[in-house]
Design an enzyme around this catalytic site. Structure first.
Site, PDB file in Angstrom:
ATOM      1  CG  HIS A  13     -37.202-122.339  44.067  1.00  0.00           C
ATOM      2  ND1 HIS A  13     -37.190-120.320  45.092  1.00  0.00           N
ATOM      3  CD2 HIS A  13     -38.069-122.950  44.168  1.00  0.00           C
ATOM      4  CE1 HIS A  13     -38.068-120.637  45.288  1.00  0.00           C
ATOM      5  NE2 HIS A  13     -38.548-121.335  44.305  1.00  0.00           N
ATOM      6  CG  HIS A  15     -42.858-124.711  43.400  1.00  0.00           C
ATOM      7  ND1 HIS A  15     -42.798-123.901  44.083  1.00  0.00           N
ATOM      8  CD2 HIS A  15     -41.527-123.862  42.920  1.00  0.00           C
ATOM      9  CE1 HIS A  15     -43.030-123.158  44.447  1.00  0.00           C
ATOM     10  NE2 HIS A  15     -41.596-122.996  43.625  1.00  0.00           N
ATOM     11  CE  LYS A  95     -39.520-118.807  47.976  1.00  0.00           C
ATOM     12  NZ  LYS A  95     -40.310-119.372  47.015  1.00  0.00           N
ATOM     13  CG  HIS A 132     -40.929-114.988  45.058  1.00  0.00           C
ATOM     14  ND1 HIS A 132     -41.474-115.401  44.180  1.00  0.00           N
ATOM     15  CD2 HIS A 132     -40.752-113.543  44.354  1.00  0.00           C
ATOM     16  CE1 HIS A 132     -41.750-115.336  42.593  1.00  0.00           C
ATOM     17  NE2 HIS A 132     -41.672-113.767  43.162  1.00  0.00           N
ATOM     18  CG  HIS A 166     -36.920-117.863  41.756  1.00  0.00           C
ATOM     19  ND1 HIS A 166     -37.243-116.450  42.189  1.00  0.00           N
ATOM     20  CD2 HIS A 166     -37.510-118.264  42.396  1.00  0.00           C
ATOM     21  CE1 HIS A 166     -38.437-116.125  43.141  1.00  0.00           C
ATOM     22  NE2 HIS A 166     -38.465-117.273  43.368  1.00  0.00           N
ATOM     23  CG  ASP A 238     -39.488-121.908  41.003  1.00  0.00           C
ATOM     24  OD1 ASP A 238     -40.129-122.225  41.636  1.00  0.00           O
ATOM     25  OD2 ASP A 238     -39.779-120.247  40.213  1.00  0.00           O
TER      26      ASP A 238
HETATM   27  O1  DOR Z   1     -43.584-119.300  38.429  1.00  0.00           O
HETATM   28  C1  DOR Z   1     -43.424-119.975  39.151  1.00  0.00           C
HETATM   29  N1  DOR Z   1     -43.604-120.741  40.068  1.00  0.00           N
HETATM   30  N2  DOR Z   1     -42.853-118.986  39.707  1.00  0.00           N
HETATM   31  C2  DOR Z   1     -43.211-118.883  41.842  1.00  0.00           C
HETATM   32  O2  DOR Z   1     -42.506-117.911  42.075  1.00  0.00           O
HETATM   33  C3  DOR Z   1     -44.200-119.638  42.427  1.00  0.00           C
HETATM   34  C4  DOR Z   1     -43.907-121.218  41.228  1.00  0.00           C
HETATM   35  C5  DOR Z   1     -45.300-121.866  41.215  1.00  0.00           C
HETATM   36  O3  DOR Z   1     -45.355-122.482  42.308  1.00  0.00           O
HETATM   37  O4  DOR Z   1     -46.271-122.646  40.886  1.00  0.00           O
HETATM   38 ZN    ZN Z   2     -40.692-121.080  43.618  1.00  0.00          ZN
END
Ligand code: DOR
Ligand code: ZN
Length: 334
Positions: A13, A15, A95, A132, A166, A238
């Site tokens: 997971h 980003h 997702k 989520h 998460h 995450d």
């Molecule tokens: O804290 C988070 N940041 N939780 C999420 O689900 C998305 C993520 C983000 O994209 O910044």
């Molecule tokens: Zn995330």
């Protein structure tokens, strides 16, 4: 122990954003990990096959030269069967974000069970659903309340593989053992921190994320499952970078940036609990078993030498900036 070798670590997971941020953060993951599940919450979201191909190309370009497989995802919406069939060979899953639950999720789903026809097609086509899992209730109760939705989905679509992303609560850990088609990711930071670390003293924006860190008993349940290499639990960081200007301000964005420190952090944690032998399963084997993926074979050697966490990577402040960890990544070979 003074040395630790991991094979093909995976981050299930992650980003990595786009544009200049992508170029800063994606190599930091690709240099330690053999693959990662790439989240689709860009603006606009990755929710067409065309945009998926564009984003896959971007991630590959930003991680070129590393033995790294990006496992791509689509942003859940009311897809047609044709769209799902076209996307399937190029994605690891779809997702789902409840509308407004977190960063860039305004176009998420309003009423989850109104999407039953899409879940049914995903079940038939064997496309995993990544979720989520938070309601719009009181912030500390959102995940536990969402367990009802997980139960409903798992019961109504028994062959749909559902990843609870998460997880942060004891209630979610317990669900793993109740439904064969539920599995989960957990972040390293949720194995370590509680709400006290975020807001118990001076506010720490760099530990603020969604779902918010919970109580000690929740953290302990997550930790116990991770340390035991629970067969249905995978490491998903995450890691969610935001520029410092969006974190150290009123209206702080949610997200903890951990990508460059995940493996040293976990080595320290598993060593402290005398279960270093379970780290390989938690950071790679479970994901390979649960998703049936075969990442490039890499060998990551960690040594018990101090690593001081940088204050910044580009304009992103990592978790625990300035602190020292007892392990560091010494080499990675493909
Ligand atoms: O804290 C988070 N940041 N939780 C999420 O689900 C998305 C993520 C983000 O994209 O910044
Ligand atoms: Zn995330």
């Amino acid at each position: 122990m003074t040395e630790l070798v991991l094979t093909s670590p995976l981050d299930m997971h992650l980003h990595v954003r786009q544009d200049a941020m992508l170029d800063v953060v994606a190599p930091l993951s690709a240099q330690h990990f053999a693959g990662a599940v790439i989240m689709p919450n860009l603006v606009p979201a990755v929710d067409t096959v065309e945009r998926l191909h564009w984003y896959t190309g971007e991630v590959r370009r930003a991680t070129a030269g590393h033995a790294f497989d990006p496992f791509m995802t689509l942003f859940f919406r009311d897809y047609t069967r044709e769209e799902l069939v076209a996307a399937k060979p190029h994605i690891i899953g779809i997702k789902l974000y409840p509308a407004g639950a977190t960063t860039n999720s305004d176009n998420g789903v309003q009423e989850i069970m109104s999407m039953a026809h899409v879940f049914a097609m995903m079940e038939e086509l064997e496309i995993p659903l990544l979720v989520h899992g938070e309601t719009h209730g009181f912030v500390m109760d959102r995940e536990e309340e969402f367990c009802e939705v997980y139960r409903a989905l798992a019961t109504r679509f028994p062959r749909l593989r559902i990843t609870m992303e998460h997880i942060t609560t004891r209630a979610a850990v317990q669900l793993l053992d109740e439904f064969p088609n539920l599995r989960a990711t957990v972040t390293p930071h949720h194995l370590i921190i509680t709400l006290d670390d975020v807001a118990g003293g001076l506010l720490n924006p760099h530990l603020f994320c969604k779902p918010i860190a919970k109580r000690p008993e929740d953290r302990d349940a997550l930790l116990q499952a991770a340390l035991a290499a629970h067969p249905k639990l995978m490491m998903g960081s995450d890691s969610a970078p935001h520029p410092v200007s969006k974190k150290e301000c009123p209206g702080c964005a949610a997200g903890v940036f951990t990508a460059p420190i995940i493996l040293p952090m976990l080595a320290e944690l598993f060593e402290r609990h005398n279960v270093l032998h379970n780290l390989q399963a938690f950071v790679s084997d479970r994901a390979q078993q649960l998703y049936g993926v075969t990442p490039p074979r890499t060998t990551v050697r960690l040594v018990r030498e101090e690593m001081t966490i940088p204050e910044r990577y580009g304009d992103v402040v990592p978790m625990w900036a300035g602190r020292t960890l007892p392990w560091r990544v010494a080499s990675v070979t493909a």
